[in-house]
Design a protein around this motif. Structure first.
Motif, short mmCIF file in Angstrom:
data_model
loop_
_atom_site.label_atom_id
_atom_site.label_comp_id
_atom_site.label_asym_id
_atom_site.label_seq_id
_atom_site.Cartn_x
_atom_site.Cartn_y
_atom_site.Cartn_z
N VAL A 105 0.84 -1.21 0.00
CA VAL A 105 0.00 0.00 0.00
C VAL A 105 0.87 1.25 0.00
O VAL A 105 0.48 2.30 -0.54
CB VAL A 105 -0.97 -0.01 1.20
CG1 VAL A 105 -1.99 -1.12 1.04
CG2 VAL A 105 -0.22 -0.19 2.52
N ILE A 106 2.08 1.18 0.61
CA ILE A 106 3.00 2.32 0.54
C ILE A 106 3.44 2.54 -0.89
O ILE A 106 3.54 3.68 -1.37
CB ILE A 106 4.20 2.10 1.49
CG1 ILE A 106 3.75 2.14 2.95
CG2 ILE A 106 5.28 3.14 1.23
CD1 ILE A 106 4.85 1.81 3.94
N ALA A 107 3.69 1.47 -1.61
CA ALA A 107 4.09 1.60 -3.01
C ALA A 107 2.97 2.18 -3.87
O ALA A 107 3.23 2.82 -4.89
CB ALA A 107 4.51 0.23 -3.56
N ARG B 3 0.37 7.55 2.40
CA ARG B 3 1.19 8.55 3.05
C ARG B 3 0.55 8.95 4.39
O ARG B 3 -0.66 8.76 4.59
CB ARG B 3 1.36 9.80 2.18
CG ARG B 3 2.01 9.53 0.83
CD ARG B 3 3.47 9.13 0.98
NE ARG B 3 4.10 8.95 -0.33
CZ ARG B 3 4.20 7.79 -0.96
NH1 ARG B 3 3.67 6.68 -0.41
NH2 ARG B 3 4.81 7.71 -2.12
N ALA B 4 1.39 9.48 5.28
CA ALA B 4 0.93 9.92 6.60
C ALA B 4 1.12 11.43 6.70
O ALA B 4 2.14 11.97 6.27
CB ALA B 4 1.71 9.22 7.70
N GLU B 5 0.14 12.10 7.30
CA GLU B 5 0.23 13.54 7.52
C GLU B 5 -0.31 13.88 8.89
O GLU B 5 -1.16 13.18 9.44
CB GLU B 5 -0.55 14.30 6.44
CG GLU B 5 -2.02 13.98 6.38
CD GLU B 5 -2.74 14.71 5.26
OE1 GLU B 5 -2.05 15.25 4.39
OE2 GLU B 5 -3.99 14.74 5.27
N GLN B 6 0.24 14.95 9.44
CA GLN B 6 -0.18 15.40 10.76
C GLN B 6 -1.30 16.43 10.61
O GLN B 6 -1.14 17.44 9.93
CB GLN B 6 1.00 16.01 11.52
CG GLN B 6 0.65 16.46 12.93
CD GLN B 6 1.84 17.14 13.60
OE1 GLN B 6 2.93 17.18 13.05
NE2 GLN B 6 1.63 17.68 14.79
N LEU C 277 -3.87 8.86 7.63
CA LEU C 277 -3.33 8.12 6.50
C LEU C 277 -4.26 8.27 5.31
O LEU C 277 -5.48 8.28 5.45
CB LEU C 277 -3.17 6.63 6.85
CG LEU C 277 -2.32 6.29 8.08
CD1 LEU C 277 -2.32 4.79 8.33
CD2 LEU C 277 -0.90 6.81 7.93
N ASP C 278 -3.66 8.37 4.12
CA ASP C 278 -4.47 8.47 2.90
C ASP C 278 -3.56 8.18 1.71
O ASP C 278 -2.34 8.15 1.83
CB ASP C 278 -5.10 9.87 2.76
CG ASP C 278 -6.37 9.83 1.92
OD1 ASP C 278 -6.52 8.88 1.13
OD2 ASP C 278 -7.20 10.75 2.06
N PHE C 279 -4.19 7.95 0.57
CA PHE C 279 -3.45 7.66 -0.65
C PHE C 279 -3.20 8.95 -1.42
O PHE C 279 -4.13 9.72 -1.68
CB PHE C 279 -4.21 6.65 -1.51
CG PHE C 279 -4.19 5.25 -0.97
CD1 PHE C 279 -3.06 4.46 -1.12
CD2 PHE C 279 -5.28 4.73 -0.32
CE1 PHE C 279 -3.03 3.17 -0.63
CE2 PHE C 279 -5.26 3.45 0.18
CZ PHE C 279 -4.14 2.66 0.03
N TYR C 280 -1.95 9.18 -1.79
CA TYR C 280 -1.56 10.32 -2.61
C TYR C 280 -0.68 9.79 -3.74
O TYR C 280 0.56 9.83 -3.66
CB TYR C 280 -0.80 11.36 -1.78
CG TYR C 280 -1.63 11.99 -0.69
CD1 TYR C 280 -2.47 13.07 -0.97
CD2 TYR C 280 -1.59 11.50 0.61
CE1 TYR C 280 -3.25 13.65 0.02
CE2 TYR C 280 -2.37 12.07 1.60
CZ TYR C 280 -3.19 13.14 1.31
OH TYR C 280 -3.96 13.70 2.30
N PRO C 281 -1.29 9.26 -4.79
CA PRO C 281 -0.50 8.71 -5.90
C PRO C 281 0.38 9.80 -6.52
O PRO C 281 -0.04 10.94 -6.72
CB PRO C 281 -1.56 8.23 -6.89
CG PRO C 281 -2.80 8.03 -6.07
CD PRO C 281 -2.74 9.08 -5.00
#
Length: 328
Positions: A115-117, A121-124, A138-142
């Protein structure tokens, strides 16, 4: 007997204590949402910016759904690169994530590196503006760059992504606030100087404009009065001219008939004189001087008769020629 009673009492107390501990553990497990034998996965998120408001136990969410919690927050300083890293260890609960249709993957469970690939990504994020507490979302940022720090931790690392608030902070931090403050101060001083100049210059200008307006009003009133008087005089003059024209037309009409009679008589007299001269012309010698004189007289009489006829015709068409004359 007394010894047996004491042993029985100790047994009852021990059983009561063991039962209380068991009940406490059961309550902690049921009401504290704890899993003593869970298979939580641990990962690390490495921040280089401030993590103010983030604390141990803060929730880790995926689009608002809680999937874990913050386990620990540490500070590591790279003396060689003079860079500070803040590794935040998080625990993820696989039971909170249901993987649909794993047949294509051979039934294998969800792998964090996969899923990281794919852009995890993680954001504050700020959890509460009142308390200032933060959480990790956490969310997906392709397409987002995958910046990892393998020397910071041995745990699987989730790359970071700047949140909207962090981007705003960076933008504000990049602004030349000192220059903006200096320019703003200069602008305020210029506005104040302009206001003072306006306070000094505008009152005389307003007074002059008021005087000019009063004079213009007086001039306008005088012009209006003059136009009114001129209109009255023009009305009288036009009335007189109209009366004169009407009188002239009446007189011309009265004199027109007499003039026509006179012109007709003059024409007849001219014709008679011409006939007489023609008779005389017939009696004179063809080459004599008298014959030439008579010819000249006949030509003059003919021209005069033609002029009289033309003038009589013009006067008959327009009797005002007697007063106005011909226009050149």
């Amino acid at each position: 007997m007394a010894k047996d009673a004491g042993i029985a009492r100790q047994t009852v107390v021990g059983a009561f204590v063991i039962g209380g501990v068991a009940l406490g553990l059961a309550a902690l497990v049921l009401f504290g949402n704890m899993r003593l034998f869970s298979t939580n996965k641990r990962a690390v998120v490495v921040f280089q910016d401030s993590v103010s408001g983030l604390s141990v136990g803060a929730p880790v969410t995926f689009r608002g759904v809680r999937v874990g919690a913050v386990e620990s927050i540490k500070l590591q300083y790279d003396q060689a690169g003079r860079v500070a890293y803040i590794p935040v260890v998080v625990t993820l609960d696989p039971k909170q994530i249901h993987v649909m249709d794993t047949s294509h993957a051979g039934g294998e469970p969800l792998q964090l590196k996969d899923v990281i690939a794919h852009g995890l990504r993680a954001e504050q994020n700020v959890q509460s503006f009142v308390t200032g507490s933060s959480n990790i979302n956490l969310d997906f940022y392709p397409g987002s760059p995958e910046q990892l720090h393998p020397n910071v931790s041995n745990l699987p690392e989730i790359p970071t992504h700047l949140s909207a608030i962090q981007k705003i902070k960076e933008t504000i931090g990049d602004l030349p606030l000192k220059e903006l403050a200096t320019n703003t101060n200069a602008a305020v001083i210029s506005i104040r100087d302009l206001a003072e100049k306006l306070d000094t210059d505008i009152p005389p200008l307003v007074t002059g404009l008021r005087q000019t307006s009063d004079q213009s009003q007086k001039t306008l009133d005088a012009a209006t009065q003059a136009i009114t008087d001129l209109r009255d005089h023009l009305d009288v003059t036009l009335a007189n001219v109209d009366h004169l024209l009407r009188s002239s037309d009446a007189e011309i009409q009265q004199r027109g008939a007499d003039l026509h009679t006179t012109l007709a008589s003059a024409t007849r007299a001219t014709d008679q004189a011409r006939a007489t001269l023609e008779s005389v012309h017939g009696m004179l010698a063809p080459r004599g001087a008298e014959r030439d004189n008579v010819d000249a007289a006949l030509r003059d009489i003919a021209a005069a008769a033609a002029s009289l006829r033309g003038f009589a015709s013009d006067v008959e068409r327009n009797p005002q020629l007697l007063l106005m004359g011909r226009r050149q």
